[in-house]
Scaffold this motif. Structure first.
Motif, PDB file in Angstrom:
ATOM      1  N   LEU A  80      -8.599   4.592   6.254  1.00  0.00           N
ATOM      2  CA  LEU A  80      -9.280   3.000   7.353  1.00  0.00           C
ATOM      3  C   LEU A  80      -9.812   3.697   8.653  1.00  0.00           C
ATOM      4  O   LEU A  80      -9.022   4.162  10.230  1.00  0.00           O
ATOM      5  CB  LEU A  80      -8.581   2.103   6.746  1.00  0.00           C
ATOM      6  CG  LEU A  80      -8.214   1.345   6.133  1.00  0.00           C
ATOM      7  CD1 LEU A  80      -7.433   0.516   5.741  1.00  0.00           C
ATOM      8  CD2 LEU A  80     -10.041   0.594   4.993  1.00  0.00           C
TER       9      LEU A  80
ATOM     10  N   ARG B  18       0.632  -1.192   0.312  1.00  0.00           N
ATOM     11  CA  ARG B  18      -0.312   0.140   0.244  1.00  0.00           C
ATOM     12  C   ARG B  18       0.670   1.244  -0.331  1.00  0.00           C
ATOM     13  O   ARG B  18       0.408   2.092   0.064  1.00  0.00           O
ATOM     14  CB  ARG B  18      -1.008  -0.050   1.535  1.00  0.00           C
ATOM     15  CG  ARG B  18      -1.833  -1.374   0.568  1.00  0.00           C
ATOM     16  CD  ARG B  18      -2.558  -1.822   2.380  1.00  0.00           C
ATOM     17  NE  ARG B  18      -3.271  -0.344   3.134  1.00  0.00           N
ATOM     18  CZ  ARG B  18      -3.183  -0.085   3.948  1.00  0.00           C
ATOM     19  NH1 ARG B  18      -2.865  -0.718   5.055  1.00  0.00           N
ATOM     20  NH2 ARG B  18      -4.196   0.610   4.407  1.00  0.00           N
TER      21      ARG B  18
ATOM     22  N   LYS C 286     -15.811   7.148   4.759  1.00  0.00           N
ATOM     23  CA  LYS C 286     -15.780   8.535   3.797  1.00  0.00           C
ATOM     24  C   LYS C 286     -15.360   9.416   4.264  1.00  0.00           C
ATOM     25  O   LYS C 286     -14.590  10.361   3.736  1.00  0.00           O
ATOM     26  CB  LYS C 286     -16.599   8.537   3.106  1.00  0.00           C
ATOM     27  CG  LYS C 286     -16.936   6.879   2.027  1.00  0.00           C
ATOM     28  CD  LYS C 286     -16.235   7.112   0.777  1.00  0.00           C
ATOM     29  CE  LYS C 286     -17.034   6.175  -0.155  1.00  0.00           C
ATOM     30  NZ  LYS C 286     -15.435   5.799  -0.331  1.00  0.00           N
TER      31      LYS C 286
ATOM     32  N   LYS D 121     -12.179  -0.837   8.938  1.00  0.00           N
ATOM     33  CA  LYS D 121     -13.086   0.089   7.851  1.00  0.00           C
ATOM     34  C   LYS D 121     -13.678   0.556   7.301  1.00  0.00           C
ATOM     35  O   LYS D 121     -12.771   1.981   7.659  1.00  0.00           O
ATOM     36  CB  LYS D 121     -14.818  -0.687   8.639  1.00  0.00           C
ATOM     37  CG  LYS D 121     -16.049  -0.451   7.943  1.00  0.00           C
ATOM     38  CD  LYS D 121     -17.221  -0.212   9.572  1.00  0.00           C
ATOM     39  CE  LYS D 121     -18.425   0.791   8.052  1.00  0.00           C
ATOM     40  NZ  LYS D 121     -18.759   1.167   9.543  1.00  0.00           N
ATOM     41  N   GLU D 122     -13.401   0.979   6.029  1.00  0.00           N
ATOM     42  CA  GLU D 122     -13.253   1.956   5.082  1.00  0.00           C
ATOM     43  C   GLU D 122     -14.053   2.974   5.417  1.00  0.00           C
ATOM     44  O   GLU D 122     -15.574   2.599   5.495  1.00  0.00           O
ATOM     45  CB  GLU D 122     -13.812   1.542   3.492  1.00  0.00           C
ATOM     46  CG  GLU D 122     -12.974   2.753   2.984  1.00  0.00           C
ATOM     47  CD  GLU D 122     -12.215   1.963   1.547  1.00  0.00           C
ATOM     48  OE1 GLU D 122     -12.033   0.699   1.493  1.00  0.00           O
ATOM     49  OE2 GLU D 122     -11.754   2.746   0.699  1.00  0.00           O
TER      50      GLU D 122
ATOM     51  N   ALA E 203     -12.001  10.936   2.475  1.00  0.00           N
ATOM     52  CA  ALA E 203     -11.321  10.645   1.552  1.00  0.00           C
ATOM     53  C   ALA E 203     -11.065  11.399   0.092  1.00  0.00           C
ATOM     54  O   ALA E 203     -12.402  11.896  -0.262  1.00  0.00           O
ATOM     55  CB  ALA E 203     -11.953   9.019   1.249  1.00  0.00           C
TER      56      ALA E 203
ATOM     57  N   GLN F 113      -7.632   5.633   0.632  1.00  0.00           N
ATOM     58  CA  GLN F 113      -7.703   4.877   1.369  1.00  0.00           C
ATOM     59  C   GLN F 113      -7.722   5.411   2.744  1.00  0.00           C
ATOM     60  O   GLN F 113      -6.581   5.479   3.234  1.00  0.00           O
ATOM     61  CB  GLN F 113      -7.162   3.520   1.098  1.00  0.00           C
ATOM     62  CG  GLN F 113      -8.258   2.157   1.146  1.00  0.00           C
ATOM     63  CD  GLN F 113      -7.926   0.980   1.633  1.00  0.00           C
ATOM     64  OE1 GLN F 113      -6.859   0.879   1.726  1.00  0.00           O
ATOM     65  NE2 GLN F 113      -8.646   0.312   0.807  1.00  0.00           N
TER      66      GLN F 113
END
Ligand code: GTP
Ligand code: MG
Length: 370
Positions: free
Chosen positions: A299, A267, A307, A304-305, A282, A297
């Motif tokens: 997290l 990453r 926004k 958990k992703e 994001a 990205q």
């Protein structure tokens, strides 16, 4: 000085104060709407908005260590407290956080010794609390100092069977220096020979007199392992946080601090950030220390992703061109151009600083690059 203020100048040239603050920020100066401006700063702003520059000025290194952009009172809302857990090695900090999170952080660690600051958010009675775990090993003084500076409340964990040890004392010093409320958690009270009263005596000598002895420090007797006293500790935190009346402005671009930075094989540069004010999204252009990029990205602490992340949220982001260092500040920007510019200026200033060269540069130099 009592020159023209940011607000006054903004009105004169038909710009919003936020724009003026942003331009000065980009040029390396932190101001608020009420700050008085020097003649040079006024010139810079005028130049930026198309007025003629009369003389050369020196722009110091781009630096955002002391961000102080005033938020509109009406935009301020309550934010979760940031609570840093500190104390001597093996006194049970990670186990305590682990119990609170009901996960298994301590067992997953190499040799059970914390080597970084972990950042997590939990919900207690519908209210969020952000926790920072710190290492107790004597080698990590800088991390503890940073942990204390980022936080609203410090929990000093001291093992009832061991008592006040060198890093207990050090942690208390950091917390007192940071001027934040301190809650003492006397841990391992399940152990034979545990003597909480003795601990209170030792801690009083460090200036933390218990409430029940006429002082003003709250003590909780706990067993992180057995889960004894944790509810009371969490309640205490909620009360202390409420008294502190913590506010932030989720409407502004985010700024905050790096909790941890590392290079991930797949990453690339990964940064754990604590958003201290504003909302990070994001895709936001961002400067982190001397690194910059866009938040690719994001997290949350459970992987958990996300926004977006509001004040007091710990997040892990990718998308930077370099690995930032723990303790670095970060700031999101409206445009990638500005983020890149600030990032590059900071990089240059740092390189020059490393080489021992003055990082002053002329206004001409600066504007030639924009
Ligand atoms: P560092 O991160 O290295 O500074 O240590 P730490 O303060 O995070 O300690 P950690 O939580 O890793 O716990 C150290 C040891 O103490 C572990 O073996 C835990 O199981 C044990 N321990 C922690 N809390 C308690 C407790 O309340 N009672 C008992 N009996 N043992 C505990
Ligand atoms: Mg630990």
């Amino acid at each position: 000085e009592d020159g023209i203020t940011v607000g006054e100048l903004a009105e004169m040239i038909g710009q919003t104060p936020a724009n003026v603050i942003k331009v000065l920020f980009m040029l390396g100066t932190m101001v608020t709407i009420n700050s008085s401006l020097t003649d040079e700063q006024v010139e810079l702003i005028c130049l930026e908005y198309g007025y003629e520059a009369k003389k050369k000025v020196v722009v110091s290194e781009i630096n955002f260590e002391d961000i102080e952009i005033v938020d509109d009172e009406a935009d301020l809302v309550g934010r979760p407290p940031v609570v840093t857990i500190m104390g001597h090695v093996d006194h049970g900090k990670t186990t305590l956080l682990d119990y609170i999170r009901k996960s298994r952080v301590a067992e997953g660690e190499f040799g059970g010794i914390t080597q970084h600051i972990g950042a997590y958010q939990v919900e207690v009675g519908g209210k969020k609390i952000t926790f920072l775990d710190t290492p107790g090993h004597e080698a990590f003084t800088a991390m503890r100092a940073r942990g204390a500076q980022l936080t609203d409340i410090v929990i000093i964990v001291v093992a009832a069977d061991d008592g006040v040890m060198p890093q207990t004392k050090e942690a208390v010093d950091h917390a007192l220096a940071a001027g934040v409320p301190i809650v003492v958690a006397i841990n391992k009270i399940d152990k034979e020979g545990a003597d909480p009263e003795r601990i209170k005596g030792e801690m009083s000598e460090l200036g933390l007199m218990p409430e029940e002895w006429g002082g003003d420090t709250v003590y909780c007797n706990i067993s992180a392992k057995k889960g004894i006293g944790i509810e009371e500790l969490l309640e205490t935190l909620t009360v202390v946080a409420e008294l502190a009346d913590l506010k932030a402005n989720p409407k502004r671009y985010a700024y905050g601090s790096v909790v941890e930075g590392r290079l991930d094989k797949g990453r690339g540069p990964v940064a754990t950030l604590l958003v201290q004010n504003g909302t990070l999204r994001a895709g936001d252009p961002i400067v982190v220390g001397t690194a910059f990029g866009r938040v690719r990205q994001m997290l949350g602490d459970h992987g958990k992703e996300l926004k977006e992340a509001g004040p007091s949220t710990p997040v892990e982001i990718t998308g930077l061109n370099d690995v930032p260092v723990a303790g670095d500040k970060f700031m999101a920007f409206e445009t990638e151009k500005m983020a890149r510019h600030v990032g590059e200026e900071r990089q240059k200033a740092k390189q020059e600083q490393d080489r021992g060269v003055s990082s002053a540069m002329s206004l001409d130099d600066l504007f030639n690059q924009i």
